[in-house]
Design a protein around this motif. Sequence first.
Motif, mmCIF file in Angstrom:
data_model
loop_
_atom_site.group_PDB
_atom_site.id
_atom_site.type_symbol
_atom_site.label_atom_id
_atom_site.label_comp_id
_atom_site.label_asym_id
_atom_site.label_seq_id
_atom_site.Cartn_x
_atom_site.Cartn_y
_atom_site.Cartn_z
ATOM 1 N N GLU A 128 44.770 -42.055 26.020
ATOM 2 C CA GLU A 128 43.889 -41.565 24.961
ATOM 3 C C GLU A 128 42.466 -41.985 25.310
ATOM 4 O O GLU A 128 42.214 -43.159 25.550
ATOM 5 N N ALA A 129 41.559 -41.013 25.327
ATOM 6 C CA ALA A 129 40.134 -41.313 25.544
ATOM 7 C C ALA A 129 39.497 -41.488 24.179
ATOM 8 O O ALA A 129 39.568 -40.599 23.333
ATOM 9 N N THR A 130 38.872 -42.639 23.956
ATOM 10 C CA THR A 130 38.297 -42.940 22.652
ATOM 11 C C THR A 130 36.790 -42.758 22.603
ATOM 12 O O THR A 130 36.184 -42.983 21.552
ATOM 13 N N ALA A 131 36.183 -42.350 23.712
ATOM 14 C CA ALA A 131 34.735 -42.105 23.752
ATOM 15 C C ALA A 131 34.458 -40.994 24.764
ATOM 16 O O ALA A 131 35.168 -40.877 25.765
ATOM 17 N N PRO A 132 33.442 -40.171 24.521
ATOM 18 C CA PRO A 132 33.123 -39.076 25.445
ATOM 19 C C PRO A 132 32.888 -39.543 26.889
ATOM 20 O O PRO A 132 33.314 -38.888 27.835
ATOM 21 N N ALA A 133 32.221 -40.674 27.076
ATOM 22 C CA ALA A 133 31.975 -41.179 28.433
ATOM 23 C C ALA A 133 33.297 -41.509 29.127
ATOM 24 O O ALA A 133 33.447 -41.246 30.322
ATOM 25 N N ASN A 134 34.230 -42.066 28.376
ATOM 26 C CA ASN A 134 35.541 -42.365 28.951
ATOM 27 C C ASN A 134 36.265 -41.082 29.325
ATOM 28 O O ASN A 134 36.903 -41.000 30.379
ATOM 29 N N GLN A 135 36.176 -40.071 28.470
ATOM 30 C CA GLN A 135 36.833 -38.802 28.760
ATOM 31 C C GLN A 135 36.292 -38.216 30.061
ATOM 32 O O GLN A 135 37.060 -37.730 30.896
ATOM 33 N N ARG A 136 34.996 -38.274 30.255
ATOM 34 C CA ARG A 136 34.408 -37.751 31.501
ATOM 35 C C ARG A 136 34.919 -38.522 32.712
ATOM 36 O O ARG A 136 35.225 -37.936 33.757
ATOM 37 N N LEU A 137 35.042 -39.844 32.597
ATOM 38 C CA LEU A 137 35.579 -40.654 33.692
ATOM 39 C C LEU A 137 37.006 -40.218 34.013
ATOM 40 O O LEU A 137 37.350 -39.979 35.168
ATOM 41 N N TYR A 138 37.837 -40.089 32.996
ATOM 42 C CA TYR A 138 39.232 -39.718 33.220
ATOM 43 C C TYR A 138 39.350 -38.311 33.812
ATOM 44 O O TYR A 138 40.209 -38.061 34.653
ATOM 45 N N GLU A 139 38.481 -37.406 33.397
ATOM 46 C CA GLU A 139 38.497 -36.050 33.965
ATOM 47 C C GLU A 139 38.211 -36.081 35.463
ATOM 48 O O GLU A 139 38.786 -35.305 36.224
ATOM 49 N N ARG A 140 37.331 -36.987 35.903
ATOM 50 C CA ARG A 140 37.049 -37.109 37.343
ATOM 51 C C ARG A 140 38.288 -37.533 38.120
ATOM 52 O O ARG A 140 38.377 -37.284 39.321
ATOM 53 N N PHE A 141 39.249 -38.158 37.444
ATOM 54 C CA PHE A 141 40.492 -38.580 38.082
ATOM 55 C C PHE A 141 41.637 -37.600 37.834
ATOM 56 O O PHE A 141 42.796 -37.923 38.087
ATOM 57 N N GLY A 142 41.317 -36.398 37.351
ATOM 58 C CA GLY A 142 42.328 -35.357 37.213
ATOM 59 C C GLY A 142 43.013 -35.269 35.863
ATOM 60 O O GLY A 142 43.922 -34.458 35.689
ATOM 61 N N PHE A 143 42.609 -36.086 34.895
ATOM 62 C CA PHE A 143 43.181 -35.971 33.549
ATOM 63 C C PHE A 143 42.558 -34.770 32.839
ATOM 64 O O PHE A 143 41.389 -34.468 33.034
ATOM 65 N N ARG A 144 43.377 -34.112 32.006
ATOM 66 C CA ARG A 144 42.911 -32.966 31.231
ATOM 67 C C ARG A 144 43.253 -33.176 29.759
ATOM 68 O O ARG A 144 44.278 -33.764 29.430
ATOM 69 N N SER A 145 42.413 -32.646 28.895
ATOM 70 C CA SER A 145 42.623 -32.799 27.456
ATOM 71 C C SER A 145 43.919 -32.116 27.030
ATOM 72 O O SER A 145 44.220 -30.999 27.438
ATOM 73 N N ALA A 146 44.668 -32.826 26.182
ATOM 74 C CA ALA A 146 45.874 -32.261 25.575
ATOM 75 C C ALA A 146 45.660 -32.117 24.072
ATOM 76 O O ALA A 146 46.607 -31.863 23.338
ATOM 77 N N GLY A 147 44.420 -32.311 23.620
ATOM 78 C CA GLY A 147 44.097 -32.134 22.214
ATOM 79 C C GLY A 147 43.687 -33.421 21.534
ATOM 80 O O GLY A 147 43.836 -34.505 22.071
ATOM 81 N N PRO A 148 43.172 -33.274 20.319
ATOM 82 C CA PRO A 148 42.688 -34.438 19.572
ATOM 83 C C PRO A 148 43.833 -35.252 18.972
ATOM 84 O O PRO A 148 44.900 -34.733 18.686
ATOM 85 N N VAL A 149 43.554 -36.544 18.791
ATOM 86 C CA VAL A 149 44.439 -37.445 18.060
ATOM 87 C C VAL A 149 43.587 -38.040 16.944
ATOM 88 O O VAL A 149 42.679 -38.822 17.214
ATOM 89 N N ARG A 150 43.856 -37.631 15.718
ATOM 90 C CA ARG A 150 43.043 -38.084 14.581
ATOM 91 C C ARG A 150 43.660 -39.323 13.950
ATOM 92 O O ARG A 150 44.849 -39.343 13.653
ATOM 93 N N THR A 151 42.821 -40.349 13.768
ATOM 94 C CA THR A 151 43.274 -41.596 13.162
ATOM 95 C C THR A 151 42.184 -42.144 12.265
ATOM 96 O O THR A 151 41.083 -42.398 12.721
ATOM 97 N N ASN A 152 42.469 -42.302 11.002
ATOM 98 C CA ASN A 152 41.554 -42.978 10.069
ATOM 99 C C ASN A 152 40.097 -42.556 10.212
ATOM 100 O O ASN A 152 39.213 -43.393 10.293
#
Length: 137
Positions: free
Chosen positions: A97-121
């Motif tokens: 789970e990427a909890t910040a946009p910067a983290n999501q960009r890092l993970y995308e560079r390693f081949g991870f792709r979004s599977a959708g949002p996870v909403r919590t509180n």
Amino acid sequence: MPDGVVGVAAWEGPDRRHRLRGLLDEFSRQVRASGVRRAPSLLSQLVAYERARPSYQHWYLVDIAVDDAARGLGIGSALLAHRLASIDAQAAPAYLEATAPANQRLYERFGFRSAGPVRTNGATAVAMVRAGQRHAQ
């Protein structure tokens, strides 16, 4: 660069037989770090993350952290590359789970792709998957 440990990545392997114990351990760790007052919110978050996880066997990045003094030095990337090389040798998928946009960009560079949002509180993380890959060695 700081001395000592500057980063850590905690991965859970694809064997989910001990998943309940892992959830309880994670909940306990988070309550110790954040305080008992946040326990209901933390439990809600962990349940949401668990529900978002794929049903198939996969490696799970539980947490990754880098010391503030070492941020921007490639420590997080090195931690990811190290474990993902092992995961790729198994041709296994990975999830996080990427909890910040910067983290999501890092993970995308390693081949991870979004599977959708996870909403919590009121907060939203992004579930991310990486297909099993086999690279020539």
